[in-house]
Scaffold this motif. Structure first.
Motif, PDB file in Angstrom:
ATOM      1  N   GLN A  82      -4.409  -2.215   3.896  1.00  0.00           N
ATOM      2  CA  GLN A  82      -3.968  -3.248   3.183  1.00  0.00           C
ATOM      3  C   GLN A  82      -2.477  -1.928   2.508  1.00  0.00           C
ATOM      4  O   GLN A  82      -3.284  -0.712   2.119  1.00  0.00           O
ATOM      5  CB  GLN A  82      -5.045  -3.699   2.348  1.00  0.00           C
ATOM      6  CG  GLN A  82      -5.244  -4.979   3.186  1.00  0.00           C
ATOM      7  CD  GLN A  82      -4.420  -5.897   3.574  1.00  0.00           C
ATOM      8  OE1 GLN A  82      -3.673  -6.429   2.990  1.00  0.00           O
ATOM      9  NE2 GLN A  82      -3.774  -6.441   4.992  1.00  0.00           N
ATOM     10  N   HIS A  83      -0.961  -2.548   1.796  1.00  0.00           N
ATOM     11  CA  HIS A  83      -1.101  -1.418   1.006  1.00  0.00           C
ATOM     12  C   HIS A  83      -1.773  -1.194  -0.490  1.00  0.00           C
ATOM     13  O   HIS A  83      -2.168   0.070  -0.700  1.00  0.00           O
ATOM     14  CB  HIS A  83       0.475  -1.965   0.529  1.00  0.00           C
ATOM     15  CG  HIS A  83       1.748  -1.007   0.523  1.00  0.00           C
ATOM     16  ND1 HIS A  83       2.258  -0.945   1.310  1.00  0.00           N
ATOM     17  CD2 HIS A  83       1.610   0.360  -0.003  1.00  0.00           C
ATOM     18  CE1 HIS A  83       3.064  -0.041   1.267  1.00  0.00           C
ATOM     19  NE2 HIS A  83       2.911   1.131   0.293  1.00  0.00           N
ATOM     20  N   VAL A  84      -2.495  -2.132  -0.797  1.00  0.00           N
ATOM     21  CA  VAL A  84      -3.114  -1.468  -2.376  1.00  0.00           C
ATOM     22  C   VAL A  84      -4.442  -0.568  -2.243  1.00  0.00           C
ATOM     23  O   VAL A  84      -4.211  -0.216  -2.683  1.00  0.00           O
ATOM     24  CB  VAL A  84      -3.549  -3.079  -2.659  1.00  0.00           C
ATOM     25  CG1 VAL A  84      -4.627  -3.832  -1.712  1.00  0.00           C
ATOM     26  CG2 VAL A  84      -3.927  -2.984  -4.433  1.00  0.00           C
ATOM     27  N   HIS A 184      11.063  -4.817   0.365  1.00  0.00           N
ATOM     28  CA  HIS A 184      10.512  -3.829   0.495  1.00  0.00           C
ATOM     29  C   HIS A 184      10.606  -2.647   0.500  1.00  0.00           C
ATOM     30  O   HIS A 184      10.350  -1.811   0.974  1.00  0.00           O
ATOM     31  CB  HIS A 184       9.568  -4.197   1.777  1.00  0.00           C
ATOM     32  CG  HIS A 184       8.732  -5.532   1.695  1.00  0.00           C
ATOM     33  ND1 HIS A 184       8.803  -6.606   2.585  1.00  0.00           N
ATOM     34  CD2 HIS A 184       6.758  -5.363   2.584  1.00  0.00           C
ATOM     35  CE1 HIS A 184       7.937  -6.761   2.250  1.00  0.00           C
ATOM     36  NE2 HIS A 184       6.830  -6.833   2.337  1.00  0.00           N
ATOM     37  N   TRP A 187       8.253  -1.282  -5.651  1.00  0.00           N
ATOM     38  CA  TRP A 187       7.770  -2.157  -6.353  1.00  0.00           C
ATOM     39  C   TRP A 187       7.405  -1.544  -7.609  1.00  0.00           C
ATOM     40  O   TRP A 187       6.439  -0.509  -7.859  1.00  0.00           O
ATOM     41  CB  TRP A 187       6.001  -2.632  -5.711  1.00  0.00           C
ATOM     42  CG  TRP A 187       6.905  -3.525  -4.420  1.00  0.00           C
ATOM     43  CD1 TRP A 187       8.112  -3.931  -4.275  1.00  0.00           C
ATOM     44  CD2 TRP A 187       5.853  -3.378  -3.530  1.00  0.00           C
ATOM     45  NE1 TRP A 187       7.509  -4.813  -3.191  1.00  0.00           N
ATOM     46  CE2 TRP A 187       6.680  -4.095  -2.349  1.00  0.00           C
ATOM     47  CE3 TRP A 187       4.515  -2.166  -3.435  1.00  0.00           C
ATOM     48  CZ2 TRP A 187       5.431  -4.215  -1.473  1.00  0.00           C
ATOM     49  CZ3 TRP A 187       3.871  -2.906  -1.441  1.00  0.00           C
ATOM     50  CH2 TRP A 187       4.670  -3.172  -0.846  1.00  0.00           C
ATOM     51  N   GLN A 203      -1.191 -14.274  -4.542  1.00  0.00           N
ATOM     52  CA  GLN A 203      -0.992 -13.924  -3.199  1.00  0.00           C
ATOM     53  C   GLN A 203       0.580 -14.009  -2.787  1.00  0.00           C
ATOM     54  O   GLN A 203       1.186 -14.535  -3.455  1.00  0.00           O
ATOM     55  CB  GLN A 203      -1.003 -15.123  -2.205  1.00  0.00           C
ATOM     56  CG  GLN A 203      -3.092 -15.829  -3.023  1.00  0.00           C
ATOM     57  CD  GLN A 203      -3.807 -14.622  -2.080  1.00  0.00           C
ATOM     58  OE1 GLN A 203      -3.785 -13.613  -1.453  1.00  0.00           O
ATOM     59  NE2 GLN A 203      -5.303 -13.889  -2.175  1.00  0.00           N
ATOM     60  N   TRP A 205       0.738 -10.729  -2.554  1.00  0.00           N
ATOM     61  CA  TRP A 205       0.918  -9.108  -3.177  1.00  0.00           C
ATOM     62  C   TRP A 205      -0.292  -9.192  -4.524  1.00  0.00           C
ATOM     63  O   TRP A 205       0.058  -9.017  -5.071  1.00  0.00           O
ATOM     64  CB  TRP A 205       1.909  -8.894  -3.143  1.00  0.00           C
ATOM     65  CG  TRP A 205       2.684  -9.014  -1.853  1.00  0.00           C
ATOM     66  CD1 TRP A 205       3.049  -7.355  -1.019  1.00  0.00           C
ATOM     67  CD2 TRP A 205       3.318  -9.605  -1.558  1.00  0.00           C
ATOM     68  NE1 TRP A 205       3.409  -7.454   0.061  1.00  0.00           N
ATOM     69  CE2 TRP A 205       3.973  -8.852   0.097  1.00  0.00           C
ATOM     70  CE3 TRP A 205       3.994 -10.695  -1.468  1.00  0.00           C
ATOM     71  CZ2 TRP A 205       5.215  -9.212   0.864  1.00  0.00           C
ATOM     72  CZ3 TRP A 205       5.392 -11.327  -0.668  1.00  0.00           C
ATOM     73  CH2 TRP A 205       5.068 -10.449   0.253  1.00  0.00           C
ATOM     74  N   MET A 208       0.432  -7.524  -7.527  1.00  0.00           N
ATOM     75  CA  MET A 208       1.180  -6.887  -8.376  1.00  0.00           C
ATOM     76  C   MET A 208       0.769  -7.678 -10.332  1.00  0.00           C
ATOM     77  O   MET A 208       1.850  -8.063 -10.913  1.00  0.00           O
ATOM     78  CB  MET A 208       2.393  -7.811  -7.873  1.00  0.00           C
ATOM     79  CG  MET A 208       3.349  -6.808  -6.737  1.00  0.00           C
ATOM     80  SD  MET A 208       4.624  -7.438  -6.007  1.00  0.00           S
ATOM     81  CE  MET A 208       4.873  -6.421  -4.677  1.00  0.00           C
TER      82      MET A 208
END
Length: 243
Positions: A82-84, A184, A187, A203, A205, A208
């Motif tokens: 996951q990016h986070v 994408h 951000w 949801q 993301w 954010m």
């Protein structure tokens, strides 16, 4: 204007991709990540620059344009990662480097469709209104509106995603509520209202936050194929991007 806020950029890209080495493939003679990286590098509001990757070639290419390297653990560089989690890891490394930003601009290495004025605009929104959790580019998308989309029921037949009981939904896209899809490319995150907030955001993301400001752009696409490289070159030339 930003005396109270520390603003950093985080360029992210992993080495394990279907298109080999896509983040550093040549685009008009420069690695793909050069373009989003320089869009942030030329933004006067950003003071600190980092790159998170598991790949030495990506880190070296980013370092050549002034980004400090953050070696991402292998478990955060999987196709399922996951990016986070990569963002949180990077923030911990940045803190050790005495960089604790209030605003973090996350730049995706595989998308050249980024302008420095978009990044600057996104930062200024948060500086003006610190309750904003994030500012992100979006595109209007009416052809694939969620009201016009279907999923499958348990028997394999199409069904709507929503319960439209008692409602009459127009088949004309111009009659539907405006629909936007997230780009994408980058951000911009107000960290205390997004990643570092104890409140779960929207949801999917969730990092954010819940008060997300859009910047509406006409075009954005990630690089997944060699054809996308050519499209990126065409966009750069058409928009006179010259760093």
């Amino acid at each position: 204007m930003n005396e109270k806020f520390k603003i950093a950029a985080l360029l992210t890209g992993r080495g394990n991709n279907t298109l080999k080495n896509k983040n550093i493939l040549p685009v008009l003679g420069k690695p793909l990540l050069y373009y989003p990286g320089m869009a942030a590098k030329t933004c006067s509001l950003i003071t600190d620059f980092y790159c998170s990757s598991d790949d030495e070639a990506i880190l070296s290419a980013a370092e050549s344009i002034g980004y400090k390297r953050i070696l991402r653990p292998d478990e955060l560089a999987l196709p399922t990662s996951q990016h986070v989690d990569a963002i949180i890891h990077a923030l911990s490394v940045m803190k050790e480097d005495d960089c604790e930003p209030d605003i973090l601009v996350v730049i995706l290495a595989n998308n050249a469709i980024t302008k420095n004025e978009w990044i600057e605009e996104s930062i200024k929104y948060i500086l003006k209104d610190n309750s904003i959790s994030a500012v992100v580019p979006v595109m209007e998308e009416m052809d694939h509106h969620p009201y016009r989309s279907k999923t499958l029921d348990k028997n394999g037949f199409l069904k709507t995603w929503f319960d439209f009981s008692g409602k009459n939904v127009s088949t004309n896209r111009q009659d539907l509520p405006k629909n936007y899809v997230l780009c994408h490319n980058f951000w911009t995150l107000n960290l205390k209202e997004s990643v570092c907030s104890k409140t779960e955001g929207q949801q999917p993301w969730t990092f954010m936050g819940n008060k997300i400001k859009p910047i509406i752009v006409e075009e954005s696409f990630d690089v997944h194929t060699l054809e996308d490289i050519k499209k990126s070159e065409d966009w750069i030339v058409r928009n006179n991007i010259n760093y």
